[in-house]
Design an enzyme around this catalytic site. Sequence first.
Site, PDB file in Angstrom:
ATOM      1  N   GLU A 126       0.857  -1.183   0.000  1.00 24.88           N
ATOM      2  CA  GLU A 126       0.000   0.000   0.000  1.00 24.88           C
ATOM      3  C   GLU A 126       0.891   1.229   0.000  1.00 24.88           C
ATOM      4  O   GLU A 126       1.853   1.257   0.768  1.00 24.88           O
ATOM      5  CB  GLU A 126      -0.911   0.055   1.223  1.00 24.88           C
ATOM      6  CG  GLU A 126      -1.931   1.188   1.117  1.00 24.88           C
ATOM      7  CD  GLU A 126      -2.935   1.225   2.273  1.00 24.88           C
ATOM      8  OE1 GLU A 126      -2.803   0.448   3.224  1.00 24.88           O
ATOM      9  OE2 GLU A 126      -3.835   2.060   2.211  1.00 24.88           O
ATOM     10  N   GLY A 266       2.587   2.467  10.834  1.00 24.49           N
ATOM     11  CA  GLY A 266       2.334   1.661  12.028  1.00 24.49           C
ATOM     12  C   GLY A 266       2.192   0.178  11.736  1.00 24.49           C
ATOM     13  O   GLY A 266       2.835  -0.653  12.372  1.00 24.49           O
ATOM     14  N   ALA A 267       1.357  -0.157  10.765  1.00 21.22           N
ATOM     15  CA  ALA A 267       1.109  -1.556  10.442  1.00 21.22           C
ATOM     16  C   ALA A 267       0.312  -1.622   9.153  1.00 21.22           C
ATOM     17  O   ALA A 267      -0.189  -0.603   8.677  1.00 21.22           O
ATOM     18  CB  ALA A 267       0.331  -2.243  11.561  1.00 21.22           C
ATOM     19  N   MET A 268       0.181  -2.833   8.617  1.00 22.83           N
ATOM     20  CA  MET A 268      -0.477  -3.000   7.318  1.00 22.83           C
ATOM     21  C   MET A 268      -1.358  -4.231   7.318  1.00 22.83           C
ATOM     22  O   MET A 268      -0.940  -5.313   7.702  1.00 22.83           O
ATOM     23  CB  MET A 268       0.609  -3.094   6.238  1.00 22.83           C
ATOM     24  CG  MET A 268       0.055  -3.207   4.841  1.00 22.83           C
ATOM     25  SD  MET A 268      -0.926  -1.741   4.378  1.00 22.83           S
ATOM     26  CE  MET A 268      -2.153  -2.505   3.340  1.00 22.83           C
ATOM     27  N   GLU A 269      -2.587  -4.025   6.830  1.00 22.03           N
ATOM     28  CA  GLU A 269      -3.661  -5.024   6.946  1.00 22.03           C
ATOM     29  C   GLU A 269      -3.681  -6.073   5.836  1.00 22.03           C
ATOM     30  O   GLU A 269      -4.748  -6.635   5.545  1.00 22.03           O
ATOM     31  CB  GLU A 269      -5.003  -4.281   6.957  1.00 22.03           C
ATOM     32  CG  GLU A 269      -5.412  -3.614   5.613  1.00 22.03           C
ATOM     33  CD  GLU A 269      -5.049  -2.152   5.471  1.00 22.03           C
ATOM     34  OE1 GLU A 269      -4.102  -1.702   6.164  1.00 22.03           O
ATOM     35  OE2 GLU A 269      -5.685  -1.443   4.675  1.00 22.03           O
ATOM     36  N   HIS A 302      -7.069  -2.209  14.945  1.00 22.03           N
ATOM     37  CA  HIS A 302      -7.237  -1.469  13.686  1.00 22.03           C
ATOM     38  C   HIS A 302      -6.996  -2.390  12.481  1.00 22.03           C
ATOM     39  O   HIS A 302      -7.837  -2.466  11.583  1.00 22.03           O
ATOM     40  CB  HIS A 302      -6.272  -0.276  13.679  1.00 22.03           C
ATOM     41  CG  HIS A 302      -6.325   0.564  12.443  1.00 22.03           C
ATOM     42  ND1 HIS A 302      -6.901   1.813  12.407  1.00 22.03           N
ATOM     43  CD2 HIS A 302      -5.868   0.336  11.194  1.00 22.03           C
ATOM     44  CE1 HIS A 302      -6.798   2.305  11.182  1.00 22.03           C
ATOM     45  NE2 HIS A 302      -6.168   1.427  10.423  1.00 22.03           N
ATOM     46  N   GLU A 303      -5.873  -3.067  12.477  1.00 22.75           N
ATOM     47  CA  GLU A 303      -5.553  -3.907  11.312  1.00 22.75           C
ATOM     48  C   GLU A 303      -6.531  -5.066  11.199  1.00 22.75           C
ATOM     49  O   GLU A 303      -6.938  -5.443  10.107  1.00 22.75           O
ATOM     50  CB  GLU A 303      -4.108  -4.404  11.367  1.00 22.75           C
ATOM     51  CG  GLU A 303      -3.049  -3.305  11.513  1.00 22.75           C
ATOM     52  CD  GLU A 303      -3.193  -2.141  10.554  1.00 22.75           C
ATOM     53  OE1 GLU A 303      -3.667  -2.347   9.427  1.00 22.75           O
ATOM     54  OE2 GLU A 303      -2.849  -1.005  10.940  1.00 22.75           O
ATOM     55  N   HIS A 306      -9.773  -3.977   9.653  1.00 14.42           N
ATOM     56  CA  HIS A 306      -9.665  -3.772   8.208  1.00 14.42           C
ATOM     57  C   HIS A 306     -10.095  -5.005   7.415  1.00 14.42           C
ATOM     58  O   HIS A 306     -10.429  -4.889   6.236  1.00 14.42           O
ATOM     59  CB  HIS A 306      -8.220  -3.463   7.822  1.00 14.42           C
ATOM     60  CG  HIS A 306      -7.879  -2.005   7.743  1.00 14.42           C
ATOM     61  ND1 HIS A 306      -8.684  -1.080   7.128  1.00 14.42           N
ATOM     62  CD2 HIS A 306      -6.790  -1.305   8.171  1.00 14.42           C
ATOM     63  CE1 HIS A 306      -8.108   0.117   7.184  1.00 14.42           C
ATOM     64  NE2 HIS A 306      -6.956   0.012   7.815  1.00 14.42           N
TER      65      HIS A 306
HETATM   66  N1  TRP Z   1      -3.284   0.792   5.669  1.00 15.47           N
HETATM   67  C1  TRP Z   1      -2.326   1.036   6.719  1.00 15.47           C
HETATM   68  C2  TRP Z   1      -3.147   1.290   7.960  1.00 15.47           C
HETATM   69  O1  TRP Z   1      -3.796   2.260   8.092  1.00 15.47           O
HETATM   70  C3  TRP Z   1      -1.448   2.210   6.448  1.00 15.47           C
HETATM   71  C4  TRP Z   1      -0.095   1.923   5.902  1.00 15.47           C
HETATM   72  C5  TRP Z   1       0.789   1.045   6.374  1.00 15.47           C
HETATM   73  C6  TRP Z   1       0.568   2.563   4.837  1.00 15.47           C
HETATM   74  N2  TRP Z   1       1.952   1.133   5.680  1.00 15.47           N
HETATM   75  C7  TRP Z   1       1.844   2.034   4.735  1.00 15.47           C
HETATM   76  C8  TRP Z   1       0.217   3.558   3.961  1.00 15.47           C
HETATM   77  C9  TRP Z   1       2.771   2.475   3.787  1.00 15.47           C
HETATM   78  C10 TRP Z   1       1.109   3.990   3.001  1.00 15.47           C
HETATM   79  C11 TRP Z   1       2.379   3.448   2.919  1.00 15.47           C
HETATM   80  O2  TRP Z   1      -3.232   0.491   8.806  1.00 15.47           O
HETATM   81 ZN    ZN Z   2      -5.769   1.621   8.452  1.00 10.14          ZN
END
Ligand code: TRP
Ligand code: ZN
Length: 879
Positions: A126, A266-269, A302-303, A306
């Site tokens: 993302e 922070g993290a990615m879903e 949060h994740e 998602h």
């Molecule tokens: N979708 C992620 C969140 O809100 C956001 C995110 C994580 C992101 N890593 C990223 C957005 C790198 C842009 C680039 O939990």
């Molecule tokens: Zn998010």
Amino acid sequence: MTEQHATPVHRHEYQVPPYRVDSLELEFSLDEEETLVKSRLHICRNDGINPHEPLHLFGESMELLELSLDGKALRLGDYLLKSDGLSIALVPAQFTLEITTRLQPQLNTQLEGLYKSGGMFCTQCEAEGFRRITYFPDRPDVMSRYTTTVIADKARYPVLLSNGNPVERGDYDDGRHWVRWEDPFPKPSYLFALVAGDLACRRDTYVTTSGREVTLEIYTEHENIDKTAHAMASLKRSMRWDEEAYGLEYDLDIYMIVAVGDFNMGAMENKGLNIFNTQYVLASPDTATDTDFENVEAVIGHEYFHNWTGNRVTCRDWFQLSLKEGLTVFREQQFSAAMGSAAVKRINDVRILRNHQFPEDAGPMAHPVRPDSYIEINNFYTATVYNKGAEVIRMYHTLLGEAGFRRGVDLYFQRHDGQAVTCDDFLAAMADANNVDLSQFSLWYSQAGTPKLRVRDEYDPATQTYTLHVSQSCPPTPGQSEKKPFHLPLTVGLVDTDGKDLPLQLDGESHALDTAHRVLEIREAEQSFRFVNIPKRPRPSLLRGFSAPVELDYPYTAEDLAFLFAHDSDPFNRWEAGQRLMSDLLLEWTAKGIGKLPQPLLKAIQETLAHKALDAAFIAEAITPPTEAYLAEQMQTIDPLGIHASREALRQQLAQGLAKQWLSLYQELASDNTAYRPDGDGAGKRRLKNVALGYLSCLHSESEQTRCLEQFRQATNMTDQLAALALLADTEGEVADVALREFYERWQREPLVVDKWFRVQAMSKRSDALDRVVALIEHPAFELRNPNKVRALIGAFCQANPARFHAPDGQGYRFLADNIIALDGINPQIAARLAAPLSRWRRYDSKRQEQMKLELERILKTQKLSNDVHEIVSKSLAN
Ligand code: TRP
Ligand code: ZN
């Protein structure tokens, strides 16, 4: 010569994708020197598309080795290759495309696409990272079924992960092994993930309401696996909560979380395989604070949330980002409120909104929750999209009520499961499920700026009526000079002279509703509400629970505020009254010189401290003066040093005026010997104890410094140790260095604790803070390549130490510009985020404006400046 920078993308130019990829097979051969990616795409032309429409695939920063269509190799001339992708002019209605690309993840410092962190391979796709892995229609409205095979050396990378379920594995006889993963759910490319490494795993199971068993796995480097128990417990609580609050169950057989040390956010879903910044997974009492424990739970939630709001229903295009982020932030806020103190959660969320989003909305980068254009999408993962977006969702909830909101969400999933949709689709589901007209409400998505709500009142003793006159306006923002009135919920209560809420009956209603407060719907530029049967002039408690993201203007007197601070039944407004009381005083001191603390304020704080019915966490918030960032927002021309001096003076006078109370409160809370538990009750008491310690150290006596040092040395948890260290690091003498040295020596092998060590020094009130920060850039533990380190040292200094960052000689600005330039060549996404404090240059006096502007211009002149930084800096200078 001026360099070429990317041009903006506009929301209104959206076109449906001409081709879709129903499924694809990916094969990754991971190695130290190079990684080969083979991709087989099963592509179809969409209905109604002209057969002459070319196929365009995005692709950047990689080498194309092979390309074939239905088994026939394509040669240059059959296709067009550019720096941002490739096009094939003529393709059949249905075909298979095979692509081989070569990558060098070990050299990827941008942390987008496939990269290495520590010894492991991981991905971040993302928003537009997948196009750095292979050529693909990398846009969220192209949803495909993925089968991914990961191949790597078995000794170095025993764990090979991707989305979905593992379906097959095997060994080669050259020491490599492979695992194949299948994700049954069609997903956009931004949710793709891959991880390979020598990782430890904490495994657990969860049984869903409908009785399905799900395997839960958290992966970290071996030395950290014992710090994952809290994350696992948080994950289970999130899963349970989503079932109970929204009726939403998890949908795969396995849910994995991997913690990585180098991560932009922070993290990615990613579907079934979340990738997390270590900061939001690892927590143990000796290395993580209570706040860290809370943040881990919030980000895990949060994740996880998602999976439905983002993954099952995703965004049509990146202008709709708040569709998933605003809604998911709101869901996390509800979850955290249910797990702990709802009032304190609301206070903290509003504080984030005011400290980060309000300034953004008042600055050159102001944009609507659903932006109309962008140059670099990474610059639009903002407080506006996330936090104001969450406030917009909260307003639906307030206007429609809990049950009405749930009806809307149910309809949203019923209509759109498996689709890529827009903010308008969400609004339509809310409106249709409740049979209401929300067309005016949609302005919250299109108009930027923080609305101002002006409220005046009049009481008529003859008719016993009380009238609220409400008017709204919204300041101009870049590209939007005129604004239409918003539709918003104004939650009010009327407080009588005993501090009780009056029954609320509007003129024309037959009886009062049986609630303490009610939601007034504001739609017009000016509106009045007349309450009847009001025997005496009440005090209005306005915007309870912060019912709308607006700036409220009502002429409260200090007596009103002290009264509401002591009596308001709405905990948010009770806190708010105290904050207003203090901020009115601090703004007056900043403008006219520091004076003597008014007795009523001292008394109000004293009574709050003694209030038995209030919980410790709430008291800690209530007796803490508003932040310098909040105060700055209230000023026409910001005086950062003046604000700091006033706030310190207030703390000093509260410290002296209530010295006995602070001491007894501290002693009472410090004598509590129950074992550390990161729960709300324990955390609240530690918080209050450390606020008391903070006031005691304002007395600047040697014995208080000794008290701090004792707590620092004897603390049995990171919360207490760090709180004491921060206070010591504020002091001018040598003790600060003694404590900082001891702390570093003890924790130097824990990167997340070293981040705290950097942060405490970056935020120090010491006069030499900048010199120290400049020196720390050279410290062996500091790495410009690691976003957590950058945020802890440079970010914290420039964003959370305004008195030192805005030093009159302009050295803070120079320091920041130097580092933005240095970082831009490494990680433009993080470099661009750092620029926010300079972008607000117009809010300061002319000398500071000049200094900040010069630095912005210097950044702009840098050779090969990224689009990311270029967008922020050029817009800052233009607007
Ligand atoms: N979708 C992620 C969140 O809100 C956001 C995110 C994580 C992101 N890593 C990223 C957005 C790198 C842009 C680039 O939990
Ligand atoms: Zn998010």
